[in-house]
Write a protein that holds these residues in place. Structure first.
Motif, PDB file in Angstrom:
ATOM      1  N   SER C  73       0.819  -1.203   0.000  1.00 29.69           N
ATOM      2  CA  SER C  73       0.000   0.000   0.000  1.00 29.69           C
ATOM      3  C   SER C  73       0.862   1.266   0.000  1.00 29.69           C
ATOM      4  CB  SER C  73      -0.886  -0.059   1.253  1.00 29.69           C
ATOM      5  OG  SER C  73      -1.612   1.096   1.452  1.00 29.69           O
ATOM      6  N   ALA C  76       2.969   1.647  -3.256  1.00 29.51           N
ATOM      7  CA  ALA C  76       2.134   2.123  -4.367  1.00 29.51           C
ATOM      8  C   ALA C  76       1.874   3.622  -4.233  1.00 29.51           C
ATOM      9  CB  ALA C  76       0.816   1.349  -4.414  1.00 29.51           C
ATOM     10  N   SER C  93      -5.425   7.369  -2.871  1.00 31.13           N
ATOM     11  CA  SER C  93      -6.418   6.443  -3.418  1.00 31.13           C
ATOM     12  C   SER C  93      -5.774   5.161  -3.919  1.00 31.13           C
ATOM     13  CB  SER C  93      -7.184   7.098  -4.578  1.00 31.13           C
ATOM     14  OG  SER C  93      -7.961   8.171  -4.112  1.00 31.13           O
ATOM     15  N   ALA C  94      -4.647   5.310  -4.611  1.00 27.56           N
ATOM     16  CA  ALA C  94      -3.951   4.131  -5.128  1.00 27.56           C
ATOM     17  C   ALA C  94      -3.568   3.194  -3.987  1.00 27.56           C
ATOM     18  CB  ALA C  94      -2.708   4.551  -5.915  1.00 27.56           C
ATOM     19  N   GLY C  95      -3.011   3.748  -2.934  1.00 25.56           N
ATOM     20  CA  GLY C  95      -2.613   2.919  -1.800  1.00 25.56           C
ATOM     21  C   GLY C  95      -3.806   2.279  -1.100  1.00 25.56           C
ATOM     22  N   LEU C  96      -4.899   3.020  -1.011  1.00 26.97           N
ATOM     23  CA  LEU C  96      -6.089   2.467  -0.337  1.00 26.97           C
ATOM     24  C   LEU C  96      -6.658   1.270  -1.084  1.00 26.97           C
ATOM     25  CD1 LEU C  96      -8.063   5.619   0.842  1.00 26.97           C
ATOM     26  CD2 LEU C  96      -6.624   4.086   2.179  1.00 26.97           C
ATOM     27  N   LEU C  97      -6.424   1.220  -2.384  1.00 24.48           N
ATOM     28  CA  LEU C  97      -6.949   0.090  -3.156  1.00 24.48           C
ATOM     29  C   LEU C  97      -6.308  -1.229  -2.737  1.00 24.48           C
ATOM     30  CD1 LEU C  97      -7.278   1.929  -6.559  1.00 24.48           C
ATOM     31  CD2 LEU C  97      -9.143   1.003  -5.184  1.00 24.48           C
ATOM     32  N   ALA C  98      -5.236  -1.158  -1.945  1.00 24.23           N
ATOM     33  CA  ALA C  98      -4.620  -2.372  -1.401  1.00 24.23           C
ATOM     34  C   ALA C  98      -5.392  -2.941  -0.218  1.00 24.23           C
ATOM     35  CB  ALA C  98      -3.182  -2.084  -0.976  1.00 24.23           C
ATOM     36  N   VAL C  99      -6.329  -2.165   0.299  1.00 22.67           N
ATOM     37  CA  VAL C  99      -7.071  -2.625   1.473  1.00 22.67           C
ATOM     38  C   VAL C  99      -8.128  -3.638   1.015  1.00 22.67           C
ATOM     39  CG1 VAL C  99      -8.405  -1.892   3.485  1.00 22.67           C
ATOM     40  CG2 VAL C  99      -6.633  -0.410   2.581  1.00 22.67           C
ATOM     41  N   GLY C 100      -7.657  -4.776   0.503  1.00 22.38           N
ATOM     42  CA  GLY C 100      -8.556  -5.758  -0.087  1.00 22.38           C
ATOM     43  C   GLY C 100      -8.569  -7.067   0.669  1.00 22.38           C
ATOM     44  N   VAL C 219      -9.711   1.580   6.047  1.00 23.75           N
ATOM     45  CA  VAL C 219      -9.540   2.587   4.994  1.00 23.75           C
ATOM     46  C   VAL C 219      -9.252   3.962   5.588  1.00 23.75           C
ATOM     47  CG1 VAL C 219     -10.772   3.839   3.175  1.00 23.75           C
ATOM     48  CG2 VAL C 219     -10.895   1.344   3.271  1.00 23.75           C
TER      49      VAL C 219
END
Lengths: 259, 259, 259, 259
Positions: C73, C76, C93-100, C219
């Protein structure tokens, strides 16, 4: 201005119970099986039926912008994919967010300089003035220079060669880039590489893509490139390796964890 | 497993001082001016030279997935563009995040059902079992049904027609979809629409796209569609109108602001 | 169902010419200068006035989820920031997309197991059944195990200690996690770490956060952590170094560029 | 410059087998149960132990930036959540991408003007010069004006009141904003609203937040606000209604679908 009684309108798409329309075309009757992706994309973006020359230029530009190995964009996509593999679109979106000022911003800035040269009464003087301004402020000249490919960026050379060979193009953007290139070399006292970004700006300008739409072509093309990176990541994962490598390469300095 | 002594590798791209290579091809010599965007994209994603039939199928699938008017994806892109017009890639990224389970997830789920039918000793029975499972659990059958286009989704009909006409395709995915369609109709007691998502799953499967890569084609295509929405937004802005319309349509209920 | 005559409503916010309201509260009169960020956030998310115990638990959970160094995260976010520094929100936002699924998905899956144990007539047997299921399918037990912190994840230990000390909490989620932990150890034949994710699931459950909202806390907290990474990137840039390091560490294999 | 032998470093976080450290602090021993989220966030972002006044200012700023109803940001988040509910982080990321030039860009631009006024030998003249420049070029004055709240934005008024009451703050940013406000009113010939963005710029400046970090506070706070929108969307979905409303409100104009 748009209001409830004067709403904005769309020309892009409509549908009925039995049909779907892209602009004025019937998707099923006119496009499917008859047009390529590049053709329909360009029709939607430019609002006109693209000519064969438009397709040739667009295809070569999209190909050039697709891929440059393990760039920040591709690394980000791989790391996000590793973290949320159920969510391929998030990984692509993360990588696309790299399509910002450092790369495609220079495409747009170069395009604006070309317009300025074309509009000038004396293009050569205008180009020299631009080159001197950038030298005086020590700011990078958009569309010129490459940390790797020099003295010639082979992509730029080929793009311009292909562009010059198209008799249907006006050629004014390409000539403006050549004029600027000459001025840049003169001011620097040595040949400076025209990079791919600069050549793309000229070529997209030649087929009538407005400056503030150019970035979109990088986004579309890079989306395809990033999907290929995800496929490779599915086949031979690199995300955990990248994580470990970076964590190991960048040391923590501070008092935490000391005895 | 990847480690410092056994790192992951990439086959997608390399560069030298004077050249750039996409897989084994020389970008400048082999691809620029000779291949289309669809061709190079497919080469990078599938890791093989695409056949003409692969290009025809990919082009028609990408066209179909590009656009469906003012969808949640397109509305999100327009609103983000209005808020950060300096940042086109952010607006596209926001819209692409809509390419999730509700739409393309069904493409993947349909593809998995087709594989299950193909692998079964008795495909008809397997298809019936699948249709009954979904009816029993009242879950939507992926690839079937459309809130607007019924009884026939014209895109699906055309996609399958184009797919059947390609003699180089094995046809097993398309036949599996037909088998499933018959079972779904039998169990429902009435004809149920095969939707575009189902037909896309079959066609991408026919050209060898793995299930977990299919979503990538929707992402690439939608990126192009969203760029067209941004261009329209540049020409006749709708963002503020959408904001006002939605804010007005959804009332606040609570005690705040009461006298 | 929502329709033009029966629209959805919002309870989150309204405004008048002279005031702004968050739920039923007057922002200026009731909240500004009187409530903390955690307090207002929790009021908006849970729809009730949070108790002091809710704030204590939320604060400690948010702190724990904020930071873990150069994670995918954070890497990125740094790479995207380097590429588009004009666009800080894109980097976050890009890093938050790792919160998967790989990280917070396990929090949700653990929470569901805790609910299952609480709902069971015989919690111990249910926990054993769950542990055996996971062992039989060789699937990771959500909330357990850590590649680094073992046999004890110090964050999990402290979270549970703080949770147990709160007399206002029912304690059933924490007890369910303990029951599950005992079953996991018994089935494994050795002590298995309760990780931070498992403890967070229990604690958020204790204050009434629904399972499908838990990811939101990761998030929010990670957004703060990523902003700190960007600030460090502004002060001592690492993006270009990461790019070079990764590009160098992952070799290209293929025929491109060979003589 | 960073290189393999001179790598960049991080001060944010490290971990050992038994501990985790945020900067120099031990997460478990020093922070968990002892510090609030605002406190740790600020410690990580500013690189120093925050004072109570820093926490009060940060809390009130974060509260003010959290929510403004069905904004473009919130609408985008709701639409993406509807499309990919398995992917809450994608919906928040989409909404955060709205935190761009139109809103928080003005915060940064206002902050730069305040710095210019503070640095000037004659602050009043500098403020007048700034106001005249903006009037001459008909450009919006960052930090001033509001389409709804006028003549007074109650949030800005309260923020400045709270800021002035803090004796530990230097007050120079607040005074610069007041100086600018007077100049703006004089040049306009009528009172112009100081908006929340302008007041936030002054207050964050007072506690030492650099201009190019300010946007991060909007991102963190808005992340919390968007999670609340998602929770409301889970409880009473609005996505489909928004889609239908917008699609209906914006007509297609073109030849498609005509008999």
């Amino acid at each position: 201005m748009a209001s409830p009684t004067n709403p904005p309108v769309t020309r892009l798409c409509t549908h009925t119970l039995t049909s779907l329309h892209y602009r004025d075309a019937d998707l099923v009757e006119d496009l499917m099986g008859k047009r390529t992706f590049t053709e329909v994309m360009l029709m939607q973006i430019l609002g006109r039926t693209p000519r064969p020359v438009d397709l040739r230029i667009t295809d070569v530009v999209l190909i050039v912008l697709m891929e440059h190995g393990l760039t920040p964009s591709a690394i980000a996509t791989r790391l996000i994919y590793m973290s949320a593999p159920e969510n391929l679109q998030g990984a692509v979106s993360a990588g696309l967010l790299a399509v910002g000022s450092s790369f495609v911003g220079t495409m747009e800035n170069c395009s604006r300089l070309l317009d300025r040269i074309i509009a000038a009464a004396a293009p050569d003087s205008e180009a020299l003035a631009i080159a001197r301004e950038h030298k005086a402020t020590k700011s990078a000249m958009p569309g010129f220079g490459h940390h790797l490919h020099k003295p010639v960026d082979p992509r730029a050379y080929k793009l311009l060669e292909l562009g010059r060979a198209e008799s249907e193009l006006a050629g004014d953007k390409i000539r403006a880039l050549e004029t600027l290139s000459k001025a840049v070399d003169d001011v620097a006292g040595r040949p400076i590489t025209i990079n791919a970004t600069g050549a793309v700006a000229a070529l997209l300008g030649e087929i009538g893509v407005p400056t503030n739409v150019m970035r979109g072509f990088a986004v579309i093309s890079r989306a395809a490139g990033l999907v290929a990176h995800i496929v490779e990541e599915q086949q031979s994962p690199s995300g955990r390796f990248i994580w470990d490598t970076v964590e190991h390469a960048i040391p923590y300095v501070g008092e935490g964890g000391k005895a």
